[in-house]
Each structure stands twice: as structure tokens, then as C-alpha cells.
Motif scaffolding. Structure first.
Motif, PDB file in Angstrom:
ATOM      1  N   GLN A 110     -15.305   7.166 -20.311  1.00  0.00           N
ATOM      2  CA  GLN A 110     -13.989   7.046 -19.678  1.00  0.00           C
ATOM      3  C   GLN A 110     -13.239   5.781 -20.115  1.00  0.00           C
ATOM      4  O   GLN A 110     -12.099   5.573 -19.709  1.00  0.00           O
ATOM      5  CB  GLN A 110     -14.128   7.060 -18.157  1.00  0.00           C
ATOM      6  CG  GLN A 110     -14.717   8.338 -17.610  1.00  0.00           C
ATOM      7  CD  GLN A 110     -15.014   8.241 -16.112  1.00  0.00           C
ATOM      8  OE1 GLN A 110     -14.759   7.217 -15.475  1.00  0.00           O
ATOM      9  NE2 GLN A 110     -15.561   9.300 -15.552  1.00  0.00           N
ATOM     10  N   ILE A 111     -13.874   4.955 -20.933  1.00  0.00           N
ATOM     11  CA  ILE A 111     -13.244   3.706 -21.385  1.00  0.00           C
ATOM     12  C   ILE A 111     -12.838   3.876 -22.843  1.00  0.00           C
ATOM     13  O   ILE A 111     -13.681   3.923 -23.738  1.00  0.00           O
ATOM     14  CB  ILE A 111     -14.203   2.506 -21.246  1.00  0.00           C
ATOM     15  CG1 ILE A 111     -14.730   2.390 -19.823  1.00  0.00           C
ATOM     16  CG2 ILE A 111     -13.503   1.222 -21.661  1.00  0.00           C
ATOM     17  CD1 ILE A 111     -15.796   1.330 -19.643  1.00  0.00           C
ATOM     18  N   ASP A 112     -11.538   3.956 -23.077  1.00  0.00           N
ATOM     19  CA  ASP A 112     -11.021   4.157 -24.440  1.00  0.00           C
ATOM     20  C   ASP A 112     -11.279   2.960 -25.345  1.00  0.00           C
ATOM     21  O   ASP A 112     -11.472   3.121 -26.548  1.00  0.00           O
ATOM     22  CB  ASP A 112      -9.510   4.433 -24.412  1.00  0.00           C
ATOM     23  CG  ASP A 112      -9.171   5.746 -23.737  1.00  0.00           C
ATOM     24  OD1 ASP A 112     -10.009   6.674 -23.774  1.00  0.00           O
ATOM     25  OD2 ASP A 112      -8.069   5.830 -23.173  1.00  0.00           O
ATOM     26  N   ASN A 113     -11.268   1.763 -24.793  1.00  0.00           N
ATOM     27  CA  ASN A 113     -11.363   0.544 -25.597  1.00  0.00           C
ATOM     28  C   ASN A 113     -12.691  -0.184 -25.404  1.00  0.00           C
ATOM     29  O   ASN A 113     -12.756  -1.411 -25.517  1.00  0.00           O
ATOM     30  CB  ASN A 113     -10.191  -0.383 -25.279  1.00  0.00           C
ATOM     31  CG  ASN A 113     -10.149  -0.792 -23.812  1.00  0.00           C
ATOM     32  OD1 ASN A 113     -10.753  -0.143 -22.949  1.00  0.00           O
ATOM     33  ND2 ASN A 113      -9.434  -1.860 -23.524  1.00  0.00           N
ATOM     34  N   ALA A 114     -13.770   0.552 -25.150  1.00  0.00           N
ATOM     35  CA  ALA A 114     -15.070  -0.070 -24.859  1.00  0.00           C
ATOM     36  C   ALA A 114     -15.525  -1.007 -25.986  1.00  0.00           C
ATOM     37  O   ALA A 114     -15.944  -2.142 -25.723  1.00  0.00           O
ATOM     38  CB  ALA A 114     -16.122   1.000 -24.587  1.00  0.00           C
ATOM     39  N   ALA A 115     -15.434  -0.558 -27.226  1.00  0.00           N
ATOM     40  CA  ALA A 115     -15.895  -1.383 -28.344  1.00  0.00           C
ATOM     41  C   ALA A 115     -15.069  -2.663 -28.474  1.00  0.00           C
ATOM     42  O   ALA A 115     -15.610  -3.738 -28.747  1.00  0.00           O
ATOM     43  CB  ALA A 115     -15.844  -0.587 -29.646  1.00  0.00           C
ATOM     44  N   SER A 116     -13.759  -2.566 -28.257  1.00  0.00           N
ATOM     45  CA  SER A 116     -12.935  -3.773 -28.378  1.00  0.00           C
ATOM     46  C   SER A 116     -13.188  -4.732 -27.216  1.00  0.00           C
ATOM     47  O   SER A 116     -13.098  -5.950 -27.398  1.00  0.00           O
ATOM     48  CB  SER A 116     -11.449  -3.416 -28.495  1.00  0.00           C
ATOM     49  OG  SER A 116     -10.977  -2.794 -27.328  1.00  0.00           O
ATOM     50  N   LEU A 117     -13.517  -4.219 -26.045  1.00  0.00           N
ATOM     51  CA  LEU A 117     -13.878  -5.090 -24.918  1.00  0.00           C
ATOM     52  C   LEU A 117     -15.126  -5.901 -25.266  1.00  0.00           C
ATOM     53  O   LEU A 117     -15.195  -7.105 -24.997  1.00  0.00           O
ATOM     54  CB  LEU A 117     -14.122  -4.271 -23.649  1.00  0.00           C
ATOM     55  CG  LEU A 117     -12.931  -3.557 -23.040  1.00  0.00           C
ATOM     56  CD1 LEU A 117     -13.383  -2.624 -21.924  1.00  0.00           C
ATOM     57  CD2 LEU A 117     -11.890  -4.534 -22.534  1.00  0.00           C
ATOM     58  N   VAL A 118     -16.107  -5.235 -25.862  1.00  0.00           N
ATOM     59  CA  VAL A 118     -17.349  -5.915 -26.246  1.00  0.00           C
ATOM     60  C   VAL A 118     -17.069  -6.978 -27.305  1.00  0.00           C
ATOM     61  O   VAL A 118     -17.571  -8.107 -27.216  1.00  0.00           O
ATOM     62  CB  VAL A 118     -18.400  -4.891 -26.732  1.00  0.00           C
ATOM     63  CG1 VAL A 118     -19.611  -5.593 -27.335  1.00  0.00           C
ATOM     64  CG2 VAL A 118     -18.835  -3.986 -25.572  1.00  0.00           C
ATOM     65  N   GLN A 119     -16.247  -6.664 -28.296  1.00  0.00           N
ATOM     66  CA  GLN A 119     -15.927  -7.647 -29.331  1.00  0.00           C
ATOM     67  C   GLN A 119     -15.164  -8.838 -28.759  1.00  0.00           C
ATOM     68  O   GLN A 119     -15.418  -9.983 -29.134  1.00  0.00           O
ATOM     69  CB  GLN A 119     -15.136  -6.987 -30.466  1.00  0.00           C
ATOM     70  CG  GLN A 119     -16.001  -6.124 -31.351  1.00  0.00           C
ATOM     71  CD  GLN A 119     -17.210  -6.880 -31.899  1.00  0.00           C
ATOM     72  OE1 GLN A 119     -17.095  -7.956 -32.478  1.00  0.00           O
ATOM     73  NE2 GLN A 119     -18.391  -6.316 -31.694  1.00  0.00           N
ATOM     74  N   GLU A 120     -14.247  -8.576 -27.848  1.00  0.00           N
ATOM     75  CA  GLU A 120     -13.495  -9.664 -27.224  1.00  0.00           C
ATOM     76  C   GLU A 120     -14.421 -10.550 -26.393  1.00  0.00           C
ATOM     77  O   GLU A 120     -14.294 -11.784 -26.394  1.00  0.00           O
ATOM     78  CB  GLU A 120     -12.362  -9.097 -26.366  1.00  0.00           C
ATOM     79  CG  GLU A 120     -11.374 -10.142 -25.927  1.00  0.00           C
ATOM     80  CD  GLU A 120     -10.141  -9.568 -25.242  1.00  0.00           C
ATOM     81  OE1 GLU A 120      -9.538 -10.317 -24.446  1.00  0.00           O
ATOM     82  OE2 GLU A 120      -9.779  -8.395 -25.478  1.00  0.00           O
ATOM     83  N   ALA A 121     -15.363  -9.935 -25.687  1.00  0.00           N
ATOM     84  CA  ALA A 121     -16.338 -10.709 -24.913  1.00  0.00           C
ATOM     85  C   ALA A 121     -17.194 -11.559 -25.839  1.00  0.00           C
ATOM     86  O   ALA A 121     -17.526 -12.712 -25.525  1.00  0.00           O
ATOM     87  CB  ALA A 121     -17.212  -9.781 -24.070  1.00  0.00           C
ATOM     88  N   HIS A 122     -17.556 -11.021 -26.997  1.00  0.00           N
ATOM     89  CA  HIS A 122     -18.368 -11.769 -27.965  1.00  0.00           C
ATOM     90  C   HIS A 122     -17.600 -12.982 -28.487  1.00  0.00           C
ATOM     91  O   HIS A 122     -18.183 -14.053 -28.701  1.00  0.00           O
ATOM     92  CB  HIS A 122     -18.767 -10.844 -29.114  1.00  0.00           C
ATOM     93  CG  HIS A 122     -19.719 -11.447 -30.083  1.00  0.00           C
ATOM     94  ND1 HIS A 122     -20.879 -12.102 -29.718  1.00  0.00           N
ATOM     95  CD2 HIS A 122     -19.691 -11.501 -31.435  1.00  0.00           C
ATOM     96  CE1 HIS A 122     -21.513 -12.531 -30.792  1.00  0.00           C
ATOM     97  NE2 HIS A 122     -20.802 -12.178 -31.851  1.00  0.00           N
ATOM     98  N   GLU A 123     -16.305 -12.854 -28.665  1.00  0.00           N
ATOM     99  CA  GLU A 123     -15.482 -13.984 -29.090  1.00  0.00           C
ATOM    100  C   GLU A 123     -15.336 -15.022 -27.981  1.00  0.00           C
ATOM    101  O   GLU A 123     -15.204 -16.207 -28.251  1.00  0.00           O
ATOM    102  CB  GLU A 123     -14.095 -13.504 -29.533  1.00  0.00           C
ATOM    103  CG  GLU A 123     -14.102 -12.637 -30.770  1.00  0.00           C
ATOM    104  CD  GLU A 123     -14.717 -13.332 -31.971  1.00  0.00           C
ATOM    105  OE1 GLU A 123     -14.391 -14.508 -32.213  1.00  0.00           O
ATOM    106  OE2 GLU A 123     -15.544 -12.694 -32.654  1.00  0.00           O
ATOM    107  N   PHE A 124     -15.366 -14.584 -26.729  1.00  0.00           N
ATOM    108  CA  PHE A 124     -15.138 -15.457 -25.579  1.00  0.00           C
ATOM    109  C   PHE A 124     -16.416 -16.125 -25.065  1.00  0.00           C
ATOM    110  O   PHE A 124     -16.382 -17.272 -24.624  1.00  0.00           O
ATOM    111  CB  PHE A 124     -14.485 -14.638 -24.455  1.00  0.00           C
ATOM    112  CG  PHE A 124     -14.180 -15.427 -23.220  1.00  0.00           C
ATOM    113  CD1 PHE A 124     -13.029 -16.200 -23.139  1.00  0.00           C
ATOM    114  CD2 PHE A 124     -15.047 -15.414 -22.134  1.00  0.00           C
ATOM    115  CE1 PHE A 124     -12.741 -16.932 -21.998  1.00  0.00           C
ATOM    116  CE2 PHE A 124     -14.770 -16.144 -20.986  1.00  0.00           C
ATOM    117  CZ  PHE A 124     -13.614 -16.908 -20.918  1.00  0.00           C
ATOM    118  N   CYS A 125     -17.527 -15.422 -25.084  1.00  0.00           N
ATOM    119  CA  CYS A 125     -18.785 -15.888 -24.474  1.00  0.00           C
ATOM    120  C   CYS A 125     -19.242 -17.220 -25.083  1.00  0.00           C
ATOM    121  O   CYS A 125     -19.448 -17.326 -26.288  1.00  0.00           O
ATOM    122  CB  CYS A 125     -19.861 -14.822 -24.680  1.00  0.00           C
ATOM    123  SG  CYS A 125     -21.516 -15.333 -24.185  1.00  0.00           S
TER     124      CYS A 125
END
Length: 142
Positions: A110-125
Motif C-alpha cells: 500500500q506504500i507507493d514510495n517505500a523504496a524512496s522512504l528507505v533511501q531517505e532514511a539511510h541518508e538521514f540516519c
């Protein structure tokens, strides 16, 4: 250098990878090499500690990113797994670390942008950043 918000202080005694760590009020346990490295596996090892820190930090970062993108965290609760390894250095001298972090979501389809959320979190973490070599660190005598 960045403004400090919190500092953890943990001391290692004994044999390092086969010793004891204590500090910060909640840490007080033996450290043992895993069976794969000739130990008895009866304690936590440094790679497991890094994996635990990375998965917890990344999960927090991911949930913040989800909220920033109006993704309902309770409906799509993430689960983050970090695999962290110690490897022989290809040069034959010493060791190198490597890791992979993966996230999956409840109702992920149900999440269209799941992969981009993970990549953004990787940049932020912050732990991801440190593992990429973006940490201000130093060594010296105490």
C-alpha cells in the motif's frame, strides 16, 4: 564540530573481543567472539552491537521520514534488520567491516514510495552516516 546532544560512555576491560563492557547505566555484560571466529558465542560481540545500534537508529529515522511524507506509521509499522559483518581484508592485512540494512513495512504493497522512504532514511540516519565514514572521530590517551 556539531553541537552535542548526548554522549554515551562505555568502557571495555579484559581481552577486548573477549572481555567485558560497562557504562552508561544500562550496559554491563561480557563480550565474546562468535563461534565462527573461534569463540564460545556465550556473549555479545562488537558486530552484533553495531547491528543493534544501526537497526534501532535506522528504524527511528525511517519512522520520522514516514511521518514527514504523511505515511501512517501505525498502519505501516516498519521492521528493520541490520546484518553487520567482519571480513578479512582483501589485502591480507587486518579486517574490514560491511553491512546491509533492510526495511519492510506492514501492508507494504500500500506504500507507493517505500523504496524512496528507505533511501531517505539511510541518508538521514546518523549511524548510517557514521558507517559511511561521515563521523567526527578522534583517538587519544585518556
Amino acid at each position: 564540530m556539531a553541537e552535542k546532544l548526548y554522549t554515551a560512555s562505555v568502557t571495555s576491560t579484559g581481552g577486548g573481543r573477549d572481555g567485558h563492557v560497562e557504562g552508561d547505566g544500562n550496559i554491563d555484560f561480557d563480550v565474546r567472539p562468535p563461534k565462527e571466529m573461534g569463540g564460545d558465542g556465550a556473549g555479545v560481540n562488537p558486530e552484533a552491537l553495531i547491528a543493534a545500534a544501526w537497526s534501532a537508529c535506522f528504524n527511528g529515522a525511517l519512522q520520522l521520514i514516514m511521518k514527514n511524507h504523511d505515511v501512517d506509521v501505525s498502519a505501516h509499522q516498519p521492521e528493520v534488520t541490520a546484518d553487520f559483518s567482519i571480513n578479512k581484508d582483501p589485502s591480507g592485512e587486518g579486517f574490514r567491516l560491511s553491512g546491509v540494512i533492510k526495511a519492510k513495512f506492514k501492508n507494504q504493497e500500500q506504500i507507493d514510495n517505500a523504496a524512496s522512504l528507505v533511501q531517505e532514511a539511510h541518508e538521514f540516519c546518523p549511524v548510517s552516516k557514521a558507517l559511511r565514514g561521515e563521523a567526527d572521530i578522534e583517538a587519544g590517551l585518556g
